[in-house]
Write a protein that holds these residues in place. Structure first.
Motif, short mmCIF file in Angstrom:
data_model
loop_
_atom_site.label_atom_id
_atom_site.label_comp_id
_atom_site.label_asym_id
_atom_site.label_seq_id
_atom_site.Cartn_x
_atom_site.Cartn_y
_atom_site.Cartn_z
N THR A 106 3.98 5.43 10.46
CA THR A 106 3.37 6.13 11.57
C THR A 106 3.18 7.59 11.22
O THR A 106 3.68 8.06 10.19
CB THR A 106 4.25 6.03 12.84
OG1 THR A 106 5.50 6.67 12.59
CG2 THR A 106 4.50 4.58 13.23
N GLU A 107 2.50 8.32 12.08
CA GLU A 107 2.27 9.75 11.87
C GLU A 107 3.47 10.58 12.31
O GLU A 107 3.54 11.77 12.04
CB GLU A 107 1.02 10.18 12.65
CG GLU A 107 -0.22 9.42 12.25
CD GLU A 107 -1.06 10.18 11.26
OE1 GLU A 107 -0.89 11.40 11.15
OE2 GLU A 107 -1.86 9.53 10.58
N ASN A 108 4.39 9.98 13.04
CA ASN A 108 5.55 10.72 13.55
C ASN A 108 6.48 11.11 12.42
O ASN A 108 6.72 10.34 11.51
CB ASN A 108 6.31 9.89 14.58
CG ASN A 108 5.46 9.52 15.77
OD1 ASN A 108 4.48 10.19 16.07
ND2 ASN A 108 5.82 8.45 16.44
N ASN A 114 0.82 -1.21 0.00
CA ASN A 114 0.00 0.00 0.00
C ASN A 114 0.86 1.27 0.00
O ASN A 114 0.81 2.06 0.93
CB ASN A 114 -0.94 0.02 1.20
CG ASN A 114 -1.84 -1.17 1.27
OD1 ASN A 114 -2.25 -1.69 0.24
ND2 ASN A 114 -2.15 -1.62 2.46
N PRO A 115 1.69 1.49 -1.03
CA PRO A 115 2.58 2.66 -1.02
C PRO A 115 1.79 3.97 -1.01
O PRO A 115 0.85 4.14 -1.76
CB PRO A 115 3.40 2.51 -2.30
CG PRO A 115 2.65 1.56 -3.15
CD PRO A 115 1.82 0.71 -2.25
N GLY A 116 2.18 4.86 -0.11
CA GLY A 116 1.56 6.17 0.00
C GLY A 116 0.29 6.20 0.82
O GLY A 116 -0.23 7.27 1.11
N ALA A 117 -0.22 5.06 1.24
CA ALA A 117 -1.44 5.02 2.04
C ALA A 117 -1.10 5.12 3.52
O ALA A 117 0.06 5.04 3.93
CB ALA A 117 -2.20 3.72 1.77
N GLU A 118 -2.15 5.31 4.34
CA GLU A 118 -1.94 5.44 5.78
C GLU A 118 -1.47 4.14 6.41
O GLU A 118 -0.75 4.15 7.41
CB GLU A 118 -3.23 5.89 6.45
CG GLU A 118 -3.62 7.31 6.09
CD GLU A 118 -4.92 7.71 6.77
OE1 GLU A 118 -5.42 6.96 7.63
OE2 GLU A 118 -5.41 8.79 6.45
N ASP A 119 -1.87 3.00 5.86
CA ASP A 119 -1.49 1.71 6.42
C ASP A 119 -0.35 1.05 5.63
O ASP A 119 -0.28 -0.16 5.52
CB ASP A 119 -2.69 0.78 6.48
CG ASP A 119 -3.31 0.52 5.11
OD1 ASP A 119 -3.04 1.30 4.18
OD2 ASP A 119 -4.04 -0.47 4.99
N MET A 120 0.56 1.87 5.13
CA MET A 120 1.69 1.37 4.34
C MET A 120 2.62 0.54 5.23
O MET A 120 2.87 0.89 6.38
CB MET A 120 2.47 2.54 3.74
CG MET A 120 3.64 2.11 2.88
SD MET A 120 4.44 3.47 2.03
CE MET A 120 5.56 4.01 3.27
N LYS A 121 3.12 -0.56 4.68
CA LYS A 121 4.07 -1.41 5.38
C LYS A 121 5.24 -1.70 4.46
O LYS A 121 5.08 -1.85 3.26
CB LYS A 121 3.42 -2.74 5.79
CG LYS A 121 2.38 -2.61 6.85
CD LYS A 121 1.87 -3.96 7.26
CE LYS A 121 0.82 -3.78 8.33
NZ LYS A 121 0.34 -5.06 8.84
N ILE A 122 6.42 -1.78 5.05
CA ILE A 122 7.63 -2.14 4.32
C ILE A 122 8.14 -3.44 4.92
O ILE A 122 8.40 -3.52 6.13
CB ILE A 122 8.70 -1.04 4.41
CG1 ILE A 122 8.15 0.27 3.84
CG2 ILE A 122 9.97 -1.46 3.69
CD1 ILE A 122 9.06 1.45 4.03
#
Length: 131
Positions: free
Chosen positions: A87-89, A64-72
Motif C-alpha cells: 500500500t501507499e501507507n 513483482n518486487p519493488g513495483a506498485e502492485d507487489m504482493k507477499i
C-alpha cells in the motif's frame, strides 16, 4: 438346442450391453480429475516450488518486487496462506534505535546492539546470520 448359424451372427450385433451409448464415457469424470491433478502437479514442478504441495514446509513468495502492485505470499506450517498487498501507507510511530545491522560481502548480516548510552558495543555476542 443348437443355435443356428444366422442367430449367432446377429446375436453379436444385437448384444444389449453394446447398445448403450453411455458405456464409452462412464469414467470420463474420473479421467478428467486425474488429468487436472496431473496438470496441477506439473505446473508446480515447472516453477520449482514443490514446497507448495507439502504441508510441513514454510515458504514466502514475493511477486513483482519493488513495483506498485507487489504482493507477499506467506505459507506457514499449520496456518492458512496469507497474502499481503503493498500500500501507499508508510508505517510510523515512536520507538528507539536498538543497534545497527551491517551486511557483509559474503551475504551475512551482523547486528551490533547499542548499550543504554547510545554507544555501539564491540562484542560478538550480537551477531546473526541470514541465509
Amino acid at each position: 438346442m443348437r443355435k443356428s448359424r444366422r442367430y449367432r451372427r446377429t446375436g453379436l450385433l444385437n448384444d444389449p450391453e453394446e447398445q448403450n451409448p453411455m458405456t464409452g464415457v462412464a469414467n470420463l469424470f474420473d479421467v478428467a480429475m486425474v488429468f487436472s491433478v496431473a496438470l496441477l502437479v506439473a505446473l508446480v514442478m515447472s516453477y520449482h516450488l514443490p514446497e507448495l504441495l507439502s504441508s510441513n514446509e514454510d515458504i514466502t513468495i514475493v511477486k513483482n518486487p519493488g513495483a506498485e502492485d507487489m504482493k507477499i505470499i506467506i505459507k506457514d506450517q499449520g496456518k492458512p496462506i496469507e497474502v499481503l498487498n503493498m500500500t501507499e501507507n508508510i508505517g510510523g510511530g515512536t520507538g528507539e534505535a536498538l543497534g545497527t545491522a551491517y551486511k557483509l560481502a559474503d551475504g551475512r548480516v551482523i547486528y551490533v546492539p547499542e548499550d543504554s548510552e547510545g554507544n555501539e558495543t564491540s562484542t560478538s555476542s550480537g551477531t546473526s546470520t541470514s541465509d
